[in-house]
Motif scaffolding. Structure first.
Motif, PDB file in Angstrom:
ATOM      1  N   ALA A 396       0.735  -1.109  -0.010  1.00  0.00           N
ATOM      2  CA  ALA A 396       0.108   0.186  -0.090  1.00  0.00           C
ATOM      3  C   ALA A 396       0.876   1.289  -0.001  1.00  0.00           C
ATOM      4  N   ALA A 397       1.933   1.165   0.755  1.00  0.00           N
ATOM      5  CA  ALA A 397       2.690   2.615   0.856  1.00  0.00           C
ATOM      6  C   ALA A 397       3.403   2.820  -0.391  1.00  0.00           C
ATOM      7  N   SER A 398       3.940   1.994  -1.240  1.00  0.00           N
ATOM      8  CA  SER A 398       4.464   2.212  -2.388  1.00  0.00           C
ATOM      9  C   SER A 398       3.563   2.570  -3.545  1.00  0.00           C
ATOM     10  N   ARG A 399       2.413   1.961  -3.693  1.00  0.00           N
ATOM     11  CA  ARG A 399       1.575   2.328  -4.445  1.00  0.00           C
ATOM     12  C   ARG A 399       0.624   3.556  -3.940  1.00  0.00           C
ATOM     13  N   ALA A 400       0.925   3.925  -2.867  1.00  0.00           N
ATOM     14  CA  ALA A 400      -0.072   5.297  -2.701  1.00  0.00           C
ATOM     15  C   ALA A 400       1.131   6.254  -2.970  1.00  0.00           C
ATOM     16  N   TYR A 401       2.280   6.059  -2.891  1.00  0.00           N
ATOM     17  CA  TYR A 401       3.453   6.990  -3.240  1.00  0.00           C
ATOM     18  C   TYR A 401       3.081   7.140  -4.734  1.00  0.00           C
ATOM     19  N   ALA A 402       3.205   6.059  -5.534  1.00  0.00           N
ATOM     20  CA  ALA A 402       3.192   6.363  -6.969  1.00  0.00           C
ATOM     21  C   ALA A 402       1.890   6.997  -7.426  1.00  0.00           C
ATOM     22  N   ASP A 403       0.660   6.774  -6.782  1.00  0.00           N
ATOM     23  CA  ASP A 403      -0.431   7.724  -7.159  1.00  0.00           C
ATOM     24  C   ASP A 403      -0.473   8.872  -6.615  1.00  0.00           C
ATOM     25  N   PHE A 404       0.049   9.078  -5.663  1.00  0.00           N
ATOM     26  CA  PHE A 404       0.419  10.544  -5.051  1.00  0.00           C
ATOM     27  C   PHE A 404       1.204  11.521  -6.276  1.00  0.00           C
ATOM     28  N   ARG A 405       2.069  11.014  -6.685  1.00  0.00           N
ATOM     29  CA  ARG A 405       3.112  11.577  -7.599  1.00  0.00           C
ATOM     30  C   ARG A 405       2.434  11.924  -8.852  1.00  0.00           C
ATOM     31  N   ALA A 406       1.596  10.948  -9.532  1.00  0.00           N
ATOM     32  CA  ALA A 406       0.807  11.123 -10.632  1.00  0.00           C
ATOM     33  C   ALA A 406      -0.232  12.037 -10.482  1.00  0.00           C
ATOM     34  N   LEU A 407      -1.036  12.238  -9.318  1.00  0.00           N
ATOM     35  CA  LEU A 407      -1.925  13.096  -8.893  1.00  0.00           C
ATOM     36  C   LEU A 407      -1.429  14.328  -8.986  1.00  0.00           C
ATOM     37  N   LYS A 408      -0.110  14.398  -8.228  1.00  0.00           N
ATOM     38  CA  LYS A 408       0.358  15.779  -8.084  1.00  0.00           C
ATOM     39  C   LYS A 408       0.694  16.527  -9.341  1.00  0.00           C
ATOM     40  N   GLU A 409       1.461  15.681 -10.308  1.00  0.00           N
ATOM     41  CA  GLU A 409       1.452  15.944 -12.001  1.00  0.00           C
ATOM     42  C   GLU A 409       0.409  16.706 -12.533  1.00  0.00           C
ATOM     43  N   LEU A 410      -0.733  15.861 -12.284  1.00  0.00           N
ATOM     44  CA  LEU A 410      -1.997  16.500 -12.817  1.00  0.00           C
ATOM     45  C   LEU A 410      -2.465  18.020 -12.184  1.00  0.00           C
ATOM     46  N   LEU A 411      -2.537  17.960 -10.916  1.00  0.00           N
ATOM     47  CA  LEU A 411      -2.730  19.093 -10.247  1.00  0.00           C
ATOM     48  C   LEU A 411      -2.196  20.259 -10.305  1.00  0.00           C
ATOM     49  N   ILE A 412      -0.649  20.034 -10.710  1.00  0.00           N
ATOM     50  CA  ILE A 412       0.301  21.105 -10.723  1.00  0.00           C
ATOM     51  C   ILE A 412      -0.298  21.678 -12.281  1.00  0.00           C
ATOM     52  N   ARG A 413      -0.221  20.633 -13.186  1.00  0.00           N
ATOM     53  CA  ARG A 413      -0.520  21.183 -14.626  1.00  0.00           C
ATOM     54  C   ARG A 413      -1.963  21.830 -14.735  1.00  0.00           C
ATOM     55  N   ARG A 414      -2.772  21.645 -14.047  1.00  0.00           N
ATOM     56  CA  ARG A 414      -4.228  22.201 -14.012  1.00  0.00           C
ATOM     57  C   ARG A 414      -4.891  21.856 -15.506  1.00  0.00           C
ATOM     58  N   ASP A 415      -4.388  21.945 -16.385  1.00  0.00           N
ATOM     59  CA  ASP A 415      -5.337  21.785 -17.749  1.00  0.00           C
ATOM     60  C   ASP A 415      -5.455  20.320 -18.045  1.00  0.00           C
ATOM     61  N   PHE A 416      -5.262  19.441 -17.211  1.00  0.00           N
ATOM     62  CA  PHE A 416      -5.552  18.268 -17.444  1.00  0.00           C
ATOM     63  C   PHE A 416      -7.006  17.955 -17.823  1.00  0.00           C
ATOM     64  N   THR A 417      -7.174  16.425 -18.574  1.00  0.00           N
ATOM     65  CA  THR A 417      -8.642  16.295 -18.807  1.00  0.00           C
ATOM     66  C   THR A 417      -8.934  15.015 -18.172  1.00  0.00           C
ATOM     67  N   GLU A 418     -10.151  14.517 -18.278  1.00  0.00           N
ATOM     68  CA  GLU A 418     -10.324  13.180 -17.735  1.00  0.00           C
ATOM     69  C   GLU A 418      -9.672  12.109 -18.592  1.00  0.00           C
ATOM     70  N   ALA A 419      -9.409  12.294 -19.755  1.00  0.00           N
ATOM     71  CA  ALA A 419      -8.399  11.312 -20.200  1.00  0.00           C
ATOM     72  C   ALA A 419      -7.208  11.227 -19.982  1.00  0.00           C
ATOM     73  N   ASP A 420      -6.708  12.341 -19.276  1.00  0.00           N
ATOM     74  CA  ASP A 420      -5.251  12.269 -18.608  1.00  0.00           C
ATOM     75  C   ASP A 420      -5.215  11.519 -17.341  1.00  0.00           C
ATOM     76  N   TRP A 421      -6.288  11.115 -16.658  1.00  0.00           N
ATOM     77  CA  TRP A 421      -6.325  10.290 -15.504  1.00  0.00           C
ATOM     78  C   TRP A 421      -5.682   9.314 -15.577  1.00  0.00           C
ATOM     79  N   LYS A 422      -5.626   8.626 -16.813  1.00  0.00           N
ATOM     80  CA  LYS A 422      -5.199   7.123 -17.033  1.00  0.00           C
ATOM     81  C   LYS A 422      -3.422   7.307 -16.572  1.00  0.00           C
TER      82      LYS A 422
END
Length: 612
Positions: A396-422
């Motif tokens: 769980a810890a390593s997977r949460a870390y990977a998910d967080f980093r990917a979520l963070k990239e989207l949130l910083i970018r701001r112009d992401f779309t639902e297609a980018d969620w993948k």
């Protein structure tokens, strides 16, 4: 560096004076009081019987203190002297000693039991001196109960001497006054028959009592509590390591304790104080887990470290403090999100792996503006995907870390779309498919730990889970009054040897509604327990749990006219599970897309089709 490893003697009388004058203090990274009344009583019993105890550990102080410090609880001196020692180990013993010698615990008073003076003892009862404790409380009128605990005569009738009379300082007048009050009823009047004889008996009792108290006072004063000493020139890191290695508290040091010490060493800030402030400023966040774990895991992610022991040790402790404001805001916003999704507390939380991820992600979500809705839709989709995929079943810890980093990239970018969620691993439906109807049907009882089973319960809570009796929505305020209730009664299913402990057969309802059900037909007992005959009211309340009314309305087993119970019941129960699974799955599909469906939307999309 030469350091002493030989224990030095120090009687309690000297310890008392050092504490009294503020010569001995505690580093702020030390835990607060932890001993209960039994541990305190056991230590006092060791003292009055003059038995050996383990050594304490002190760091000598010469000049400026290396660590922020505090006085032993209730020992703040009016005119403090110069600190010459920091107590690294032995806090609980010396705190118990200091406080008991003043008998200033709010919840308990300690006594020495002298069997010789106990009027209630039978002839064959134990006659050894011992420590007794008496619970204390404050009545509505402000008096401290039980009242007898503060009355010398009534204490003496029980053979009890307040432990504070053994305090190692000049208490001659105080001891004499207590003895006088305790024995006042024994003093004869001058005109009493045999007054002289009675007076001699009276003075003999006083003398014996004073002798016993004096002997105990000497025993306490000279009791040896030895200590090991680290010289004043010992570096902080060495002192901290010795503290960790030598700590003798009954509860082993946790990672948090070590990080507290590191923060203290690096930043001269008390993490205990910050923790308390966080608890006060973020009360909702405390509903979802241990505050210390939340602090460390979220802080690690804010520094892009794994939210596990390794990451927490590696993170920069000064940056942890620098990020404190961000941490507080993130934890409270995380809690608000969970509450908005019907997850009300830790006991109903499917997985705690999401907590730090959400809290840390809020660093990149503004407090207001158009982007907030877009960002929180993403975070809601992440949350529900964690509840209905196998993403956090392992590692769980390593997977949460990977998910967080990917979520963070989207949130910083701001112009992401639902297609980018993948780009976020948890949204990879090939690797981590959503639970299907078969999986939902087989999920176990949600009172037990398990992501999917608690996820099913969370879905019904999202839609309100209105109580069958009072019609109130589930909330943090009322959830502890609710019980895990079998929709098809356990007794009824057990009679037909059908497993009943399934998540889809569970509803959280108040305990008053959940008692004395027996094996009654589902709809029959629901109507009976809520005292309702209005079908629409029953239907509406069941609907808020995603419970198909039609299945229950046809589930009658009182008169089967020869038809075997098992076959009829199994068919009805299977159909009920299928129909409810359809509804839960429809909700899951919406929630894992970050949507906020209404009950009407779910029921209109997937109206269950029960067999006749």
């Amino acid at each position: 560096m030469q350091q002493s490893s030989k224990a030095q003697d120090r009687p309690l009388g000297v310890w008392f004076q050092n504490i009294q004058h503020g010569y001995v203090k505690l580093p702020r990274f030390q835990r607060y009081e932890a001993w209960d009344r039994h541990r305190v009583a056991s230590f006092l019993d060791t003292i009055i019987h003059n038995l050996p105890v383990g050594v304490t550990l002190a760091l000598e102080v010469a000049g400026e203190e290396k660590f922020l410090s505090r006085y032993i609880s209730t020992a703040d001196p009016a005119s403090p002297g110069t600190v010459n020692q920091h107590l690294l180990d032995g806090q609980q013993r010396l705190t118990a000693f200091w406080r008991s010698m003043h008998n200033n615990y709010e919840w308990v008073t300690f006594f020495v039991h002298l069997p010789e003076f106990d009027k209630s003892l039978e002839g064959n009862e134990e006659r050894d001196i011992s420590i007794r404790s008496q619970n204390r409380w404050t009545a509505n009128n402000g008096t401290r109960r039980p009242i007898w605990s503060d009355e010398p005569a009534k204490c003496l009738d029980r053979g009890l001497i307040p432990i504070d009379l053994l305090r190692p300082e000049d208490l001659s007048s105080e001891v004499d006054q207590w003895i006088t009050e305790a024995t006042a009823s024994l003093e004869p009047a001058d005109d009493e028959p045999e007054a002289l004889k009675k007076y001699k008996a009276y003075t003999a009792v006083k003398d014996r009592l004073k002798a016993q108290i004096s002997e105990l006072r000497e025993r306490v004063k000279h009791f040896n509590l030895p200590y090991l000493s680290l010289p004043a020139q010992t570096s902080k890191d060495v002192a901290l390591q010795v503290f960790i290695n030598m700590n003798t508290n009954s509860k082993p040091l946790s990672l948090y304790d070590i990080i507290v010490a590191e923060v203290e060493s690096i930043a001269q800030r008390s993490l205990h104080d910050l923790e308390q402030e966080l608890v006060e400023s973020c009360p909702k966040a405390m509903r979802y887990g241990d505050v210390r774990n939340l602090i460390l895991a979220t802080s690690a992610l804010l520094q892009e470290k794994l939210p596990n022991n390794r990451g927490m040790i590696e993170m920069n402790k000064q940056v942890l403090l620098d990020n404190w404001g961000t941490l507080e805001v993130g934890l409270e916003r995380m809690a608000n999100l969970l509450e908005s999704q019907g997850v009300v507390d830790e006991a109903r939380l499917p997985t705690n792996a999401v907590l730090a991820v959400l809290a840390a992600a809020y660093e990149h979500v503004p407090e207001d503006g158009d982007f907030v809705a877009k960002a929180e839709e993403l975070l809601r989709a992440y949350l529900w995907s964690a509840f209905f995929t196998d993403r956090y079943e392992n590692s769980a810890a390593s997977r949460a870390y990977a998910d967080f980093r990917a979520l963070k990239e989207l949130l910083i970018r701001r112009d992401f779309t639902e297609a980018d969620w993948k780009q976020v691993p948890i949204f990879n439906r090939e690797e981590h498919p959503l639970a299907d109807q078969d999986s939902l049907i087989s999920a176990g009882w949600p009172k037990n730990v398990g992501i999917e089973r608690r996820g099913i319960l969370a879905v019904s809570s999202y839609f309100g889970a209105n109580d069958f009796a009072d019609d109130k929505r589930i909330s943090y305020g009322n959830v502890r009054k609710r019980e895990y209730h079998h929709i098809f009664p356990d007794a009824l299913l057990a009679e037909a040897e059908i497993p009943s402990y399934l998540a889809l057969n569970c509803a959280l309802i108040t305990w008053k509604t959940n008692r004395i059900i027996g094996r009654k037909d589902p709809l029959e007992y629901i109507k009976e327990r809520v005292d309702l005959s209005n079908e629409d009211a029953v239907r509406t309340r069941l609907k808020s749990h995603l419970i198909p009314y039609e299945c229950l309305s046809k589930a009658h087993y009182a008169d089967l006219e020869g038809e075997p119970l098992a076959s009829r019941l199994r068919a009805d129960f299977d159909q009920f599970l299928k129909d409810r699974a359809v509804l839960v799955e429809a909700a899951v599909l919406e929630l894992t897309r970050g949507k906020q469906p209404t009950l009407d939307q779910i029921w209109s999309q997937q109206e269950p089709q029960s067999d006749d």
